[in-house]
Design an enzyme around this catalytic site. Structure first.
Site, PDB file in Angstrom:
ATOM      1  N   GLU A 227       7.984 -53.934  -9.412  1.00 31.65           N
ATOM      2  CA  GLU A 227       8.423 -52.645  -9.205  1.00 31.65           C
ATOM      3  C   GLU A 227       7.881 -52.716  -7.568  1.00 31.65           C
ATOM      4  O   GLU A 227       7.361 -50.960  -7.918  1.00 31.65           O
ATOM      5  CB  GLU A 227       8.597 -50.684 -10.030  1.00 31.65           C
ATOM      6  CG  GLU A 227       9.869 -51.508 -10.795  1.00 31.65           C
ATOM      7  CD  GLU A 227      10.285 -49.812 -11.113  1.00 31.65           C
ATOM      8  OE1 GLU A 227      10.365 -49.125 -10.486  1.00 31.65           O
ATOM      9  OE2 GLU A 227      10.111 -50.141 -12.343  1.00 31.65           O
ATOM     10  N   GLY A 228       7.124 -53.735  -7.331  1.00 27.35           N
ATOM     11  CA  GLY A 228       6.695 -53.553  -6.240  1.00 27.35           C
ATOM     12  C   GLY A 228       5.211 -53.148  -6.633  1.00 27.35           C
ATOM     13  O   GLY A 228       4.611 -52.629  -5.158  1.00 27.35           O
ATOM     14  N   LEU A 230       2.422 -54.576  -7.254  1.00 28.79           N
ATOM     15  CA  LEU A 230       1.455 -55.609  -7.406  1.00 28.79           C
ATOM     16  C   LEU A 230       1.602 -56.296  -6.746  1.00 28.79           C
ATOM     17  O   LEU A 230       1.082 -57.292  -6.080  1.00 28.79           O
ATOM     18  CB  LEU A 230       1.905 -56.169  -9.086  1.00 28.79           C
ATOM     19  CG  LEU A 230       1.030 -55.578 -10.478  1.00 28.79           C
ATOM     20  CD1 LEU A 230       1.050 -56.292 -11.915  1.00 28.79           C
ATOM     21  CD2 LEU A 230       0.247 -55.299 -10.434  1.00 28.79           C
ATOM     22  N   VAL A 232       4.953 -58.011  -3.592  1.00 28.82           N
ATOM     23  CA  VAL A 232       6.287 -57.651  -3.085  1.00 28.82           C
ATOM     24  C   VAL A 232       7.340 -58.820  -2.678  1.00 28.82           C
ATOM     25  O   VAL A 232       6.594 -60.041  -2.429  1.00 28.82           O
ATOM     26  CB  VAL A 232       5.873 -57.326  -0.990  1.00 28.82           C
ATOM     27  CG1 VAL A 232       7.187 -57.197  -0.760  1.00 28.82           C
ATOM     28  CG2 VAL A 232       5.421 -56.199  -0.961  1.00 28.82           C
ATOM     29  N   ILE A 233       8.096 -59.107  -3.578  1.00 28.40           N
ATOM     30  CA  ILE A 233       8.851 -60.743  -3.930  1.00 28.40           C
ATOM     31  C   ILE A 233       9.549 -60.601  -2.558  1.00 28.40           C
ATOM     32  O   ILE A 233      10.150 -59.726  -1.997  1.00 28.40           O
ATOM     33  CB  ILE A 233      10.100 -59.838  -4.721  1.00 28.40           C
ATOM     34  CG1 ILE A 233       9.317 -60.157  -6.129  1.00 28.40           C
ATOM     35  CG2 ILE A 233      10.657 -61.771  -5.034  1.00 28.40           C
ATOM     36  CD1 ILE A 233      10.161 -59.295  -8.063  1.00 28.40           C
ATOM     37  N   TYR A 406      23.459 -46.098 -23.744  1.00 36.15           N
ATOM     38  CA  TYR A 406      23.671 -45.193 -22.187  1.00 36.15           C
ATOM     39  C   TYR A 406      23.988 -44.618 -22.473  1.00 36.15           C
ATOM     40  O   TYR A 406      25.461 -44.253 -22.657  1.00 36.15           O
ATOM     41  CB  TYR A 406      24.692 -46.836 -21.431  1.00 36.15           C
ATOM     42  CG  TYR A 406      24.177 -46.207 -19.820  1.00 36.15           C
ATOM     43  CD1 TYR A 406      23.672 -47.156 -19.550  1.00 36.15           C
ATOM     44  CD2 TYR A 406      25.036 -45.253 -19.144  1.00 36.15           C
ATOM     45  CE1 TYR A 406      23.746 -47.283 -17.623  1.00 36.15           C
ATOM     46  CE2 TYR A 406      25.238 -44.988 -18.068  1.00 36.15           C
ATOM     47  CZ  TYR A 406      24.551 -45.780 -16.781  1.00 36.15           C
ATOM     48  OH  TYR A 406      24.268 -45.682 -15.826  1.00 36.15           O
TER      49      TYR A 406
END
Length: 506
Positions: A227-228, A230, A232-233, A406
C-alpha cells in the site's frame, strides 16, 4: 537541481499552501512541469480522502479525517517518480501514492500534509505478450479501460473487482486486491508476476516476470500489498487468459446457509474451477429473489458459473448439479444472477450514504470449519447494538481451505455523536471475532488506515518483522506514514478524534 532548490516544508493541515510548500512546488515543477503540480486548495481537496465510509460520514458534516495533501504531483514516467521521491527525501516531506481513490480503508488519507503522487497519467499498456500470456502495463491505467483493451484482443485480466471502472491496476496490486472471479484466476498476488517500483531512496526496483523462483523470500510479495508504504509501484507485468469459449451459470435455492457453504466447499475441494461462486444469506437472497417460488422454502441462494472449453464446462456443470442435489438444493432460473452481472460494478454503499445512512462493508477470511460460527457470532452481537442495526453477508471468494465472508453493516440516519461510537463497535466486533475464530481481518480491501489497530493481532510476531523491514527500507518514514499499522510521523493528526468528541459542533 541543487539542495538550495529544496527547503523543509511545514505540514499544512488545510487552507492555503504554506510558503515553504511553494518552494517545494517550484522544485517539483522543474521535473514534471508546472501544470502537473496542483497547489490550489480546491484541487488538493479532491485528494483528501478515498471512499473510506468513516471519512464520508465526516465529510457530510464538513469535517476531514486527515488533512489536505501539501501538494499533488502528476508524474508521467518511472524516472519522474524517482526524481520526485528524491526531492521529497531531501526535503523530508512524506509521500503518498494515489491511484484513483477507490479504496475503502483510508489508505491514501494524508495525516500531516503529505505530498500526493497521482499516478493516473501513467495509463498505457506497454506490451501484450501472447506467447507467454503476459501483459505489461503502467500502474495508473484505469481498470475498466485495461480490461476492455484486453477483451478487444481476446483476453481477460481475470481480475474484475466491483471497483473495476473506478480503480487502477497499480491500486489493485498495492492493496493486494481480489476480483469477483478469484476462485478461478486467483487474487492479484497470484496474477502479478513482475513489476517496477520506486524505493524511498529514489532507486528503481525491477522484478522480472518469471514463472517461479527458489531464491530466498519473495521480494514481489513484499511489495504487492504494501500500500505504498515500502515502494511506489509504477509498472506491472500480469498474467492474462484467453476469454473462455463457453460458460454456464447455475442458480440454486438452498435450505440453509450451512448447506450453501457445504456446496461451495465441495466444489473447491473436488478441484473444479468455477469462474464465479456467490452465496447469499437469507437477507441478501430475499432482496434478489422477490416473486421466485423456489426461495419460499429454500431462502438461501448460490450462484455458480463454470467457464472454459465447452466439454469441460458441461462436465463441471453436471458435477455441480450432483453436489447441489446432495444438499437439497433446487436449481432455478438465472434471473438473479443476470441482474447481478448487469450491475456488478456499481457500489451499493454509495447509494446508502447518499440517503444519510451509515453503511459499511467488511470482508474477512476464515477456514471452512469456522465459517458458520463466525457469521452467527457477529450477527448476534451486531443485533444487540441498536434496534435498527443491519447485518447481512455473502460469500463470493471461495477456496479449498476456506472462504471470504463479505459483510454489510448499516445504521439508519441519526446524529453522528451517536452513530460513530456504534460504527466503531461494529468494526471491533467483526474484526475481533474474526481473529478469535482464527481468520484474517482482510481479504481484498487491504488494511490502509482503518485496520491499523488490528495489524498486531493479525500478524503477531510477524508485525515486528514488517516494522523492521519498513524502518530499514524507509528510515525517514517517508512513504505513506501511519498506514498498515506502521507509525505516523510526528505532528500527524488523530484520524479518530471525532469518535468521542462533540461532533455535532464541527
Amino acid at each position: 537541481m541543487s539542495d538550495d532548490d529544496i527547503r523543509r516544508p511545514t505540514r499544512a493541515q488545510g487552507g492555503p499552501l504554506a510558503l515553504q510548500d511553494h518552494d517545494l512546488a517550484t522544485a517539483c515543477a522543474k521535473i514534471i512541469g508546472a501544470d502537473n503540480v496542483l497547489t490550489e486548495e480546491t484541487a488538493r481537496d479532491g485528494y483528501a480522502h478515498d471512499r473510506l465510509p468513516y471519512a464520508n460520514f465526516r465529510a457530510r458534516e464538513g469535517a476531514r479525517v486527515g488533512t489536505l495533501p501539501g501538494l499533488v504531483l502528476r508524474p508521467r514516467t518511472t524516472d519522474e517518480v524517482a526524481h520526485l521521491v528524491s526531492v521529497a527525501a531531501k526535503a523530508d516531506h512524506p509521500v503518498i501514492a494515489y491511484g484513483s481513490g477507490s479504496g475503502v480503508l483510508g489508505g491514501i488519507i494524508p495525516l500531516g500534509g503529505e505530498m500526493t503522487l497521482d499516478m493516473q497519467r501513467m495509463d498505457q499498456i506497454l506490451e501484450i505478450d501472447t506467447e507467454n500470456n503476459l501483459v505489461r502495463v503502467e500502474a495508473g491505467m484505469n481498470g475498466g479501460a485495461f480490461e476492455e483493451a484486453l477483451n478487444a484482443k481476446g483476453y481477460t485480466s481475470g481480475h474484475l473487482p466491483q471497483s473495476l471502472t473506478i480503480s487502477t491496476v497499480g491500486g489493485w496490486a498495492a492493496c493486494r486486491g481480489g476480483g469477483q472471479e478469484s476462485s478461478r484466476y486467483g487474487k492479484i498476488e497470484n496474477i502479478v508476476v513482475g513489476l517496477k517500483a520506486v524505493l524511498p531512496d529514489g532507486r528503481v526496483l525491477e522484478i522480472r516476470p518469471l514463472p517461479k523462483r527458489a531464491t530466498g523470500p519473495s521480494i514481489l510479495d513484499l511489495i504487492v500489498g504494501s500500500e505504498g508504504t515500502l515502494a511506489v509501484i509504477t509498472e506491472l507485468t500480469l498474467r492474462i487468459w484467453k476469454l473462455p469459449e463457453a460458460e454456464e451459470a447455475l442458480v440454486f435455492a438452498l435450505p440453509t446457509r450451512q448447506a450453501a457453504l457445504a456446496l461451495a466447499k465441495r466444489i473447491m475441494q473436488t478441484g473444479l474451477h468455477p469462474r464465479i461462486v456467490r452465496l447469499y444469506d437469507e437477507k441478501e437472497t430475499k432482496g434478489r429473489t422477490e416473486g421466485m417460488d423456489a426461495f419460499a422454502a429454500r431462502p438461501v441462494m448460490a450462484n455458480v458459473v463454470l467457464a472454459g472449453e465447452a466439454p469441460i464446462v458441461a462436465a463441471e456443470a453436471a458435477v455441480v448439479r450432483e453436489f447441489a442435489a446432495e444438499v437439497d438444493a433446487v436449481e432455478t432460473e438465472s434471473t438473479p444472477f443476470d441482474a447481478w452481472r448487469a450491475h456488478r460494478y456499481i457500489s451499493i454503499t454509495k447509494q446508502w450514504l447518499d440517503k444519510g445512512y451509515y453503511n459499511d462493508t467488511i470482508e474477512v477470511t476464515v477456514n471452512w470449519t469456522q465459517a458458520a460460527a463466525l457469521y452467527d457470532t457477529i450477527a448476534a452481537q451486531v443485533a444487540e447494538l441498536h434496534e435498527d442495526a443491519h447485518f447481512s453477508a455473502h460469500w463470493s471468494h471461495v477456496y479449498p481451505e476456506g472462504v471470504c465472508q463479505y459483510m454489510t453493516l448499516r445504521l439508519p440516519p441519526m446524529d453522528q455523536s451517536k452513530a460513530l461510537p456504534i460504527h466503531a463497535r461494529m468494526w471491533e466486533i467483526a474484526t475481533g471475532e474474526t481473529l478469535a475464530h482464527g481468520g484474517s481481518i482482510a481479504h481484498h480491501h487491504g488494511s490502509g488506515l482503518f485496520r491499523g489497530a488490528w495489524m498486531d493481532g493479525e500478524h503477531g510476531v510477524g508485525m515486528d518483522i514488517l516494522r523492521r523491514i519498513k524502518a530499514a527500507i524507509d528510515p525517514q518514514n517517508l512513504f505513506n506514514p501511519g498506514k498498515l499499522g506502521f507509525p505516523p510521523r510526528a505532528g500527524a493528526v488523530d484520524p479518530y478524534r471525532d469518535r468521542h468528541a462533540d461532533v455535532a459542533n464541527v
